[in-house]
Design a protein around this motif. Structure first.
Motif, PDB file in Angstrom:
ATOM      1  N   GLN A  46      -1.055  73.536  54.899  1.00 23.76           N
ATOM      2  CA  GLN A  46      -2.191  74.356  54.517  1.00 23.76           C
ATOM      3  C   GLN A  46      -3.389  73.546  54.033  1.00 23.76           C
ATOM      4  O   GLN A  46      -4.496  73.791  54.490  1.00 23.76           O
ATOM      5  N   PRO A  47      -3.255  72.569  53.134  1.00 27.91           N
ATOM      6  CA  PRO A  47      -4.443  71.827  52.698  1.00 27.91           C
ATOM      7  C   PRO A  47      -5.114  71.076  53.845  1.00 27.91           C
ATOM      8  O   PRO A  47      -6.307  70.885  53.825  1.00 27.91           O
ATOM      9  N   THR A  74     -14.680  72.617  43.995  1.00 27.90           N
ATOM     10  CA  THR A  74     -13.758  72.729  45.130  1.00 27.90           C
ATOM     11  C   THR A  74     -13.089  71.399  45.410  1.00 27.90           C
ATOM     12  O   THR A  74     -11.878  71.341  45.638  1.00 27.90           O
ATOM     13  N   ARG A  75     -13.857  70.332  45.393  1.00 26.96           N
ATOM     14  CA  ARG A  75     -13.277  69.002  45.641  1.00 26.96           C
ATOM     15  C   ARG A  75     -12.272  68.623  44.561  1.00 26.96           C
ATOM     16  O   ARG A  75     -11.215  68.062  44.843  1.00 26.96           O
ATOM     17  N   ILE A  76     -12.616  68.920  43.326  1.00 25.56           N
ATOM     18  CA  ILE A  76     -11.692  68.602  42.224  1.00 25.56           C
ATOM     19  C   ILE A  76     -10.390  69.370  42.398  1.00 25.56           C
ATOM     20  O   ILE A  76      -9.295  68.815  42.229  1.00 25.56           O
ATOM     21  N   GLU A  77     -10.481  70.632  42.769  1.00 26.37           N
ATOM     22  CA  GLU A  77      -9.277  71.444  42.973  1.00 26.37           C
ATOM     23  C   GLU A  77      -8.454  70.900  44.138  1.00 26.37           C
ATOM     24  O   GLU A  77      -7.223  70.827  44.067  1.00 26.37           O
ATOM     25  N   GLN A  78      -9.113  70.481  45.202  1.00 26.35           N
ATOM     26  CA  GLN A  78      -8.388  69.918  46.342  1.00 26.35           C
ATOM     27  C   GLN A  78      -7.720  68.601  45.972  1.00 26.35           C
ATOM     28  O   GLN A  78      -6.596  68.322  46.403  1.00 26.35           O
ATOM     29  N   LEU A  79      -8.392  67.792  45.157  1.00 30.31           N
ATOM     30  CA  LEU A  79      -7.778  66.541  44.694  1.00 30.31           C
ATOM     31  C   LEU A  79      -6.560  66.819  43.824  1.00 30.31           C
ATOM     32  O   LEU A  79      -5.550  66.109  43.904  1.00 30.31           O
ATOM     33  N   ARG A  80      -6.646  67.853  42.996  1.00 32.84           N
ATOM     34  CA  ARG A  80      -5.486  68.218  42.171  1.00 32.84           C
ATOM     35  C   ARG A  80      -4.320  68.662  43.048  1.00 32.84           C
ATOM     36  O   ARG A  80      -3.167  68.320  42.784  1.00 32.84           O
ATOM     37  N   GLN A  81      -4.613  69.431  44.090  1.00 39.58           N
ATOM     38  CA  GLN A  81      -3.552  69.868  45.002  1.00 39.58           C
ATOM     39  C   GLN A  81      -2.913  68.669  45.696  1.00 39.58           C
ATOM     40  O   GLN A  81      -1.690  68.603  45.837  1.00 39.58           O
ATOM     41  N   LEU A  82      -3.742  67.717  46.118  1.00 39.26           N
ATOM     42  CA  LEU A  82      -3.207  66.512  46.747  1.00 39.26           C
ATOM     43  C   LEU A  82      -2.330  65.727  45.777  1.00 39.26           C
ATOM     44  O   LEU A  82      -1.265  65.226  46.145  1.00 39.26           O
ATOM     45  N   ASP A  84      -0.676  66.938  43.248  1.00 42.96           N
ATOM     46  CA  ASP A  84       0.577  67.680  43.067  1.00 42.96           C
ATOM     47  C   ASP A  84       1.526  67.436  44.230  1.00 42.96           C
ATOM     48  O   ASP A  84       2.730  67.244  44.029  1.00 42.96           O
ATOM     49  N   LEU A  85       0.998  67.445  45.442  1.00 43.42           N
ATOM     50  CA  LEU A  85       1.838  67.189  46.614  1.00 43.42           C
ATOM     51  C   LEU A  85       2.410  65.774  46.577  1.00 43.42           C
ATOM     52  O   LEU A  85       3.567  65.555  46.943  1.00 43.42           O
ATOM     53  N   LYS A  86       1.611  64.822  46.128  1.00 44.09           N
ATOM     54  CA  LYS A  86       2.096  63.445  46.018  1.00 44.09           C
ATOM     55  C   LYS A  86       3.184  63.349  44.948  1.00 44.09           C
ATOM     56  O   LYS A  86       4.203  62.685  45.135  1.00 44.09           O
ATOM     57  N   ALA A  87       2.976  64.047  43.823  1.00 46.52           N
ATOM     58  CA  ALA A  87       3.969  64.021  42.743  1.00 46.52           C
ATOM     59  C   ALA A  87       5.281  64.672  43.178  1.00 46.52           C
ATOM     60  O   ALA A  87       6.354  64.258  42.736  1.00 46.52           O
ATOM     61  N   GLN A  88       5.205  65.677  44.042  1.00 42.65           N
ATOM     62  CA  GLN A  88       6.414  66.338  44.538  1.00 42.65           C
ATOM     63  C   GLN A  88       7.127  65.502  45.587  1.00 42.65           C
ATOM     64  O   GLN A  88       8.257  65.791  45.942  1.00 42.65           O
ATOM     65  N   PHE A  96      -1.839  60.149  50.862  1.00 42.85           N
ATOM     66  CA  PHE A  96      -2.658  60.591  49.734  1.00 42.85           C
ATOM     67  C   PHE A  96      -4.003  59.866  49.733  1.00 42.85           C
ATOM     68  O   PHE A  96      -5.053  60.484  49.580  1.00 42.85           O
ATOM     69  N   ALA A  97      -3.965  58.550  49.941  1.00 43.46           N
ATOM     70  CA  ALA A  97      -5.202  57.773  49.933  1.00 43.46           C
ATOM     71  C   ALA A  97      -6.125  58.194  51.091  1.00 43.46           C
ATOM     72  O   ALA A  97      -7.344  58.299  50.897  1.00 43.46           O
ATOM     73  N   ALA A  98      -5.544  58.475  52.250  1.00 41.72           N
ATOM     74  CA  ALA A  98      -6.361  58.887  53.397  1.00 41.72           C
ATOM     75  C   ALA A  98      -7.007  60.244  53.135  1.00 41.72           C
ATOM     76  O   ALA A  98      -8.201  60.435  53.402  1.00 41.72           O
ATOM     77  N   GLN A  99      -6.242  61.187  52.601  1.00 46.84           N
ATOM     78  CA  GLN A  99      -6.788  62.521  52.316  1.00 46.84           C
ATOM     79  C   GLN A  99      -7.853  62.455  51.214  1.00 46.84           C
ATOM     80  O   GLN A  99      -8.870  63.135  51.276  1.00 46.84           O
ATOM     81  N   LYS A 100      -7.595  61.614  50.227  1.00 45.97           N
ATOM     82  CA  LYS A 100      -8.544  61.476  49.120  1.00 45.97           C
ATOM     83  C   LYS A 100      -9.858  60.869  49.609  1.00 45.97           C
ATOM     84  O   LYS A 100     -10.937  61.354  49.274  1.00 45.97           O
TER      85      LYS A 100
END
Length: 105
Positions: A46-47, A74-82, A84-88, A96-100
């Motif tokens: 989804q992201p 919006t960017r901050i929220e997307q970074l937080r989601q990324l 969270d996905l990395k932490a999981q 993560f680095a590419a998406q960021k």
């Protein structure tokens, strides 16, 4: 001799019951893991599909101007989601680095 047969039969029943219970627990646990894996896969997909939509067209801003607050939020929220996905464990460090960099670049 009847006492010995009774003991063997009792042991067989207990062993069979324990095996059946163990198998049922294993199947239930495998089902839970499969649900978690599918939820993680869905969250990972989804992201990747969403970032194209939230990029608003900026009306003739200079290059030195900062992005609007809504875009920053919006960017901050997307970074937080990324994060969270990395932490999981869904995203690797490279992903993560590419998406960021794609979000910030």
């Amino acid at each position: 001799m009847p006492g010995l047969l009774r003991g063997i039969a009792r042991t067989a029943v207990i062993s069979g019951t324990a095996t059946a219970v163990s198998n049922r627990v294993s199947r239930r646990q495998a089902g839970r893991w499969a649900e978690q894996d599918s939820a993680r896969a869905l969250a990972y997909q989804q992201p990747a599909a969403q970032p194209a939509a939230p990029q608003p067209a900026a009306p003739a801003q200079s290059a030195a101007a900062s992005p609007p607050d809504d875009a920053m939020t919006t960017r901050i929220e997307q970074l937080r989601q990324l994060a969270d996905l990395k932490a999981q464990g869904v995203l690797t460090e490279e992903e993560f680095a590419a998406q960021k960099s794609r979000l910030l670049g």
